[in-house]
Motif scaffolding. Structure first.
Motif, short mmCIF file in Angstrom:
data_model
loop_
_atom_site.label_atom_id
_atom_site.label_comp_id
_atom_site.label_asym_id
_atom_site.label_seq_id
_atom_site.Cartn_x
_atom_site.Cartn_y
_atom_site.Cartn_z
N ARG A 90 4.12 35.88 -23.16
CA ARG A 90 4.39 37.10 -23.86
C ARG A 90 5.96 37.63 -23.52
NH1 ARG A 90 -0.01 38.97 -26.80
NH2 ARG A 90 -1.56 37.34 -26.72
N LYS A 91 6.64 37.97 -24.55
CA LYS A 91 7.81 38.38 -24.39
C LYS A 91 7.87 39.80 -24.63
CE LYS A 91 10.49 34.46 -25.93
NZ LYS A 91 11.79 33.78 -26.76
N LEU A 92 8.93 40.52 -23.94
CA LEU A 92 9.10 42.02 -23.77
C LEU A 92 10.61 41.93 -23.59
CD1 LEU A 92 8.16 44.71 -24.17
CD2 LEU A 92 7.66 44.81 -21.69
N ASP A 93 11.42 42.62 -24.50
CA ASP A 93 12.82 42.81 -24.38
C ASP A 93 13.56 41.56 -24.27
OD1 ASP A 93 12.30 45.53 -24.66
OD2 ASP A 93 12.13 45.84 -22.41
N TRP A 118 3.27 44.51 -18.12
CA TRP A 118 3.96 43.43 -18.28
C TRP A 118 4.59 43.04 -17.16
CZ3 TRP A 118 9.19 41.88 -18.38
CH2 TRP A 118 9.24 40.58 -18.96
N LEU A 119 4.50 41.72 -16.70
CA LEU A 119 5.52 41.25 -15.59
C LEU A 119 6.30 40.02 -16.14
CD1 LEU A 119 2.81 41.31 -12.82
CD2 LEU A 119 4.87 43.09 -13.26
N ASN A 151 1.81 37.53 -34.20
CA ASN A 151 2.66 37.81 -33.17
C ASN A 151 3.09 36.81 -32.21
OD1 ASN A 151 2.87 40.64 -34.54
ND2 ASN A 151 0.80 40.95 -33.29
N GLY A 152 2.77 35.54 -32.63
CA GLY A 152 3.33 34.54 -31.77
C GLY A 152 2.00 33.99 -30.66
N VAL A 153 0.85 34.54 -31.12
CA VAL A 153 -0.23 34.14 -30.09
C VAL A 153 -0.55 32.85 -30.35
CG1 VAL A 153 -2.79 34.63 -29.71
CG2 VAL A 153 -1.21 36.61 -30.61
N SER A 154 -0.75 32.15 -29.29
CA SER A 154 -1.25 30.64 -29.34
C SER A 154 -2.70 30.42 -29.45
CB SER A 154 -0.53 30.04 -28.27
OG SER A 154 -0.96 30.32 -27.23
N ALA A 155 -3.08 29.13 -29.75
CA ALA A 155 -4.49 29.12 -29.37
C ALA A 155 -4.98 28.89 -28.16
CB ALA A 155 -4.81 27.84 -30.44
N VAL A 197 3.77 47.77 -22.35
CA VAL A 197 3.68 47.05 -23.39
C VAL A 197 3.47 47.89 -24.57
CG1 VAL A 197 2.63 44.94 -24.67
CG2 VAL A 197 2.64 45.04 -22.29
N PRO A 198 4.57 47.79 -25.79
CA PRO A 198 4.50 48.70 -26.84
C PRO A 198 3.63 48.30 -27.71
CG PRO A 198 6.62 47.32 -26.93
CD PRO A 198 5.77 47.18 -25.52
N ALA A 199 3.14 49.12 -28.57
CA ALA A 199 2.26 48.92 -29.64
C ALA A 199 2.89 47.90 -30.73
CB ALA A 199 1.55 49.93 -30.23
#
Length: 260
Positions: A90-93, A118-119, A151-155, A197-199
C-alpha cells in the motif's frame, strides 16, 4: 442511372446503414452520459469530502450499508481490539508500505476492520504496534469493502499468515473466527506514531481511467457512424461511375457487377 438503388443488394445496404447509424449514435450518447455521470459524481464526492472534514461522527449503525453517499463519512464505534493483520503493498505519499489492520470487536459480536495506520517498507509483524487493550472508542472515515482491482488492490493469494490483500468481509471471513462488517474504518489520527491513511473516494466516482475510457468509447462510436456514412457514399459513387461507364459502353454489365 440510380435504378441500382432498387436492387436487393442495395436494399440490404440501405437497411444496414439506416440501422447502424442510429445504433452508433445511441451507443456514443450512452457512453457520453456515463462520462458525464462520473464527472458529476466526482464533483459531488469532492464537495462531500470538504463537508466530511467538519461533520460530527455518527454511530456505525446509522451509516450502514456503505454507499457512494456515506463513503468517507465520519463514524464512531466502541469495542475491544482483537486479531491484527497487515495489508501489504500500500502506497502513501508515493512511498511503499503497509497498513496495520486491527479488528474491533463490538458489543453485537461482529468485528469492524480498523486501519490504525501506515508503516513504510515490507510488511513486518514485529514492527506493527500492538493495539490498545481494554475498551476503546475509535473515530475515523467509513469506507466500503475493497475488491481486487480497486485502488490497486491485488487479488488474495500467496500471502504469509497474518496478511490480507483486500480489506473486505469476503477476504477476512477466512482469517478471523467471527463475523465481520462489510465496511472498514481508517482512523483520523494514526495510532502509536503510525501515519494516518486518508479516506479514498467511493468506487466509480473519480475521474479515473474508466471515466476517460467512456469518453474514448464515445468518440469511437461517433467515428463508426461517420465511417458507415463515408462507406455508403463511397459505394454509391463507385456504382454511379460504373453505371455511367456502362451507358457509354466503356464497360460491360458483367464487368460492372463483377467490380462492385
Amino acid at each position: 442511372m440510380y435504378r441500382f438503388l432498387l436492387t436487393p443488394r442495395w436494399w440490404g445496404i440501405n437497411v444496414f446503414v439506416l440501422l447502424a447509424i442510429p445504433f452508433c449514435i445511441f451507443m456514443g450518447s450512452w457512453q457520453l452520459s456515463r462520462f458525464e455521470s462520473r464527472v458529476a459524481d466526482h464533483r459531488d464526492a469532492t464537495e462531500e469530502a470538504a463537508s466530511q472534514r467538519t461533520q460530527t461522527a455518527r454511530p456505525l449503525a446509522e451509516l450502514l450499508p456503505v454507499d457512494k453517499k456515506t463513503s468517507g463519512d465520519q463514524v464512531t464505534a466502541t469495542g475491544r481490539y482483537g486479531k491484527q493483520l497487515l495489508v501489504p503493498d500500500r502506497k502513501l505519499d508515493d512511498s511503499s508500505g503497509y497498513y496495520v489492520l486491527t479488528l474491533l470487536r463490538t458489543d453485537d459480536g461482529k468485528a469492524l476492520p480498523v486501519v490504525r495506520g501506515w508503516l513504510p517498507g515490507d510488511a513486518d509483524p514485529a514492527k506493527a504496534p500492538a493495539p490498545p487493550t481494554g475498551e476503546v472508542t475509535v473515530t475515523g472515515s467509513l469506507q466500503a469493502s475493497e475488491t481486487p482491482g480497486d485502488n490497486g488492490v491485488s487479488a488474495q493469494g500467496g500471502l504469509p499468515a497474518g496478511q490480507t490483500a483486500a480489506i473486505s468481509s469476503a477476504s477476512l471471513v477466512n482469517l478471523v473466527p467471527y463475523d465481520v462488517y462489510d465496511a472498514w474504518v481508517t482512523l483520523n489520527r494514526g495510532d502509536s506514531g503510525m501515519k494516518a491513511v486518508p479516506a479514498t473516494a467511493a468506487a466509480d466516482t473519480g475521474l479515473d481511467l474508466k471515466a476517460f475510457q467512456n469518453l474514448g468509447y464515445t468518440g469511437e462510436w461517433f467515428v463508426f457512424a461517420g465511417f458507415v456514412i463515408f462507406m455508403w457514399f463511397r459505394l454509391l459513387r463507385r456504382e454511379v461511375e460504373f453505371a455511367r461507364d456502362a451507358e457509354l459502353g466503356l464497360v460491360t454489365e458483367e464487368e460492372q457487377h463483377a467490380a462492385v
